[in-house]
Write a protein that holds these residues in place. Structure first.
Motif, short mmCIF file in Angstrom:
data_model
loop_
_atom_site.label_atom_id
_atom_site.label_comp_id
_atom_site.label_asym_id
_atom_site.label_seq_id
_atom_site.Cartn_x
_atom_site.Cartn_y
_atom_site.Cartn_z
N GLU A 14 0.82 -1.22 0.00
CA GLU A 14 0.00 0.00 0.00
C GLU A 14 0.85 1.27 0.00
O GLU A 14 0.36 2.35 -0.29
N LEU A 15 2.12 1.08 0.38
CA LEU A 15 3.01 2.24 0.39
C LEU A 15 3.55 2.52 -1.01
O LEU A 15 4.01 3.62 -1.31
N PHE A 74 2.47 6.33 6.83
CA PHE A 74 2.10 4.93 6.61
C PHE A 74 2.40 4.10 7.86
O PHE A 74 1.56 3.35 8.35
N ARG A 125 -0.37 2.15 10.39
CA ARG A 125 -0.30 0.70 10.55
C ARG A 125 0.08 0.31 11.97
O ARG A 125 0.09 -0.87 12.30
N LEU A 162 -4.39 7.36 3.01
CA LEU A 162 -3.11 7.97 2.65
C LEU A 162 -3.03 8.14 1.13
O LEU A 162 -2.60 9.18 0.63
N GLU A 164 -7.29 2.65 0.40
CA GLU A 164 -5.89 2.55 0.03
C GLU A 164 -5.79 1.81 -1.30
O GLU A 164 -6.70 1.09 -1.70
#
Lengths: 293, 340
Positions: free
Chosen positions: B5-6, B179, B183, B261, B323
């Motif tokens: 997801e980053l 991020f 998390r 994000l 996301e």
């Protein structure tokens, strides 16, 4: 400058801010929204005065009022999709609308101040004993007092006023009992437009230059007043507006010159303190409930 | 950890940097400003997105970061003459680039912590208005107290160290921290509080404390982004970090999608991209041989209309507040409902 003189000026500005605060408070009561774009009603009316500079005074007054009311009705339509949105979305939405309108004004009139040239002779003063009172102070007091009284009568003595109070107390129940929400909200918007127009007439004499942020600069202190006074109660919110207008004039005279520039900081620090300590507002007796909204 | 997801946000920022470095000088600057603006928006997202509480006040942390980094690096030889009121230790201060960025992050964080201790108790409309009050107070003090800054004047001669390297690393750093936070255990506790305050409290989550943690972190990131900003512009005055910036960064967050994000990054890149093009057009530019000049104000009007439309039609933003995962989903792998 005697104390009495300051007191009279403070009363006059307080009365005008009270009217603006009443507009914000009224809409909040009925719709649960803080309309950041309220100031732009004032700006629009002010630009209407600019554009009608060549015409007769009654025409100019009606033009200012019509423009403010029309824009208020337009806001009603624009904000309709937001009625069921979260408070955050509504707040950002009216903030966006305010910025949008300010930039429309910027596009049309530029950043430079434009002269309204509205009844400048009212700025002359007459002597009353040792006091020198400007005519506009008298007019402001009359307009402010008259408008507040008129709205009070409307809310207490008319059918639509009763419906508005019912909607403000509990919109769902009011609708079950046959109050037509759309009509009440539209009327509330129109009244706030009318209030904004009237305030502009009095302000326009004293602050003759209009800029795109003309109304926003009035909205911000009035909004402070509403929050400090008590958002949930029309009377408390209106009193808060009066209080801020009054305090601005008095502090402007009392504070040493070097510290006056920090007046805004003091006002907004007060807002934070009131939100924390008396979340329902200074002028609301019932302080039950931790969060107001 | 779904590191995938980053990837989306990072790759998008790297793409902006790579494309920008090939462009002419005017558009180069705009690409840099997209990266820095994204850093600001993501830092706001850390608080607003994870907590669901609106803040109009984050630009005050950006302002504090920008002015501290600016004052720390502007030449000590000039400061005392340009700003005679400045406190001696500020006037004589002259630090390096990295030190100034660290300083702006620390000051942003400390300021947010101090402000947050009282106002994190509020929520909804009250929080919005209280944070707006913080913005006004910060601007009023910075503008008028000449012992701690340039006052109403413009602070200039700041080294312009935010080139592509610094802008890219800086914005990626902010995204990575955001991020990692969302998390983390704390981030998840705060998100639980956003979804259902009562249920979150019932499992022992102290919502106020979690909000304060997020507000402080987000203030530090905003301060850091302010440092990046001032090193990009080379000069700064108080009006550059006030209502306009507040409006436009909030618009980016809302248009992208306040709850993710990816949304924050997409909104920032999309709107600051459009904003950059319009800013150039306001100054006059040539598109395919035709001169194009739009009147001043078009930029913010377009952004305002866009913001209202998105709020009305798609309240969760263009990303739907989800996301993005770049990993190709293997067949048979159960797909979780959105990570909101």
């Amino acid at each position: 400058m005697t104390a009495l003189q300051v007191l009279i000026d403070a009363l006059a500005l307080g009365a005008l801010f009270a009217v603006v605060a009443m507009g914000i408070s009224l809409l909040f009561g009925v719709m649960r929204i803080v309309n950041f774009a309220y100031g732009e009603l004032i700006t629009a009316a002010a630009y209407a005065l600019v554009l009608t500079k060549a015409l007769a005074v009654p025409v100019r007054i009606s033009a200012a009022l019509v423009v403010a009311v029309a824009l208020a009705a337009l806001m009603d339509v624009i904000l309709r999709p937001f009625r069921s949105a979260s408070p955050t979305a509504i707040l950002i939405g009216t903030f966006a609308l305010s910025f949008l309108l300010q930039n429309v004004a910027l596009l049309g009139f530029g950043t430079q101040g434009t002269a309204m040239d509205f009844l400048p002779s009212l700025n002359q003063a007459f002597a009353l004993g040792a006091l020198r009172i400007r005519w506009i102070t008298v007019v402001s007091l009359l307009v402010g007092g008259g408008v507040l009284a008129a709205v009070a009568v409307l809310l207490r003595r008319t059918d639509i006023g009763l419906q508005m109070r019912a909607a403000a107390a509990d919109l769902t129940t009011a609708r079950i009992l046959g109050v037509r929400a759309n009509r009440v909200i539209t009327v509330a918007f129109i009244i706030t437009g009318l209030l904004a127009g009237l305030v502009t007439l009095a302000l326009g004499v004293q602050r003759p230059l209009v800029t795109p942020s003309f109304g926003f600069n009035v909205l911000v202190p009035a909004l402070v007043g509403v929050v400090v006074g008590g958002m949930d109660r029309l009377v408390a919110g209106t009193m808060g507006g009066f209080f801020v207008g009054f305090a601005t004039v008095v502090l402007g005279q009392v504070l040493p010159t070097g510290t006056r520039v920090f007046l805004n900081s003091a006002l907004f620090a007060l807002v934070i303190i009131v939100l924390l300590v008396r979340p329902n507002g200074l002028f609301v007796r019932d302080q039950r409930g931790y969060e107001r909204v | 950890m779904r590191l995938s997801e980053l990837m989306g946000p990072s790759l998008l920022l790297i793409a902006v940097a790579v494309v920008g470095s090939f462009l002419g000088s005017g558009l180069r600057f705009q690409a840099l400003s997209i990266l820095v603006t994204t850093a600001i928006v993501v830092s706001m997202y850390v608080f607003i997105g994870n907590s669901g509480v609106l803040s109009f006040g984050h630009v005050s942390f950006v302002a504090l970061g920008a002015f501290s980094a600016g004052l720390a690096t502007a030449p000590a030889a000039v400061k005392p003459t340009t700003f005679p009121e400045l406190l001696p230790f500020l006037a004589n201060l002259e630090t390096g680039n990295i030190t100034s960025l660290a300083l702006s992050a620390v000051l942003g964080g400390v300021f947010a912590l101090l402000v947050g201790i009282p106002i994190m108790r509020l929520s909804g409309l009250s929080a919005g208005i209280a944070t707006f009050a913080v913005l006004i107070i910060t601007n009023n003090v910075l503008r008028n107290w000449e012992a701690i800054g340039p006052g109403a004047k413009t602070l200039s001669l700041i080294p312009t160290t935010t080139g592509f390297l610094q802008a890219t690393i800086g914005s990626l750093l902010v995204v990575a921290v955001a991020f990692a936070y969302q998390r983390s255990r704390w981030g998840r506790m705060l998100r639980a509080g956003r979804e259902d305050p009562a249920a979150a409290r019932s499992v022992g989550i102290d919502i106020h404390r979690q909000r304060l943690v997020a507000f402080t972190l987000s203030g530090a990131l905003a301060g850091f982004s302010g440092g990046l900003l001032v090193h990009l512009l080379g000069s700064i005055n108080t009006q550059q970090v006030f209502l306009d910036l507040t409006f436009i960064t909030l618009a980016m967050l809302v248009v992208g999608g306040i709850g993710s994000l990816w949304g924050a990054v997409v909104g920032a890149v999309l709107i600051s991209g459009a904003n950059s093009v319009l800013a150039e057009a306001e100054r006059g530019m040539t598109v395919l041989g035709t001169a194009l000049q739009v009147p001043a104000g078009t930029r913010l009007i377009t952004v305002g209309v866009l913001m209202l439309l998105v709020l009305a039609i798609r309240p969760d933003g263009v990303s739907g507040s989800r996301e993005i995962s770049l990993r190709l989903s293997r067949s048979g792998e159960p797909r979780l409902p959105s990570q909101r």
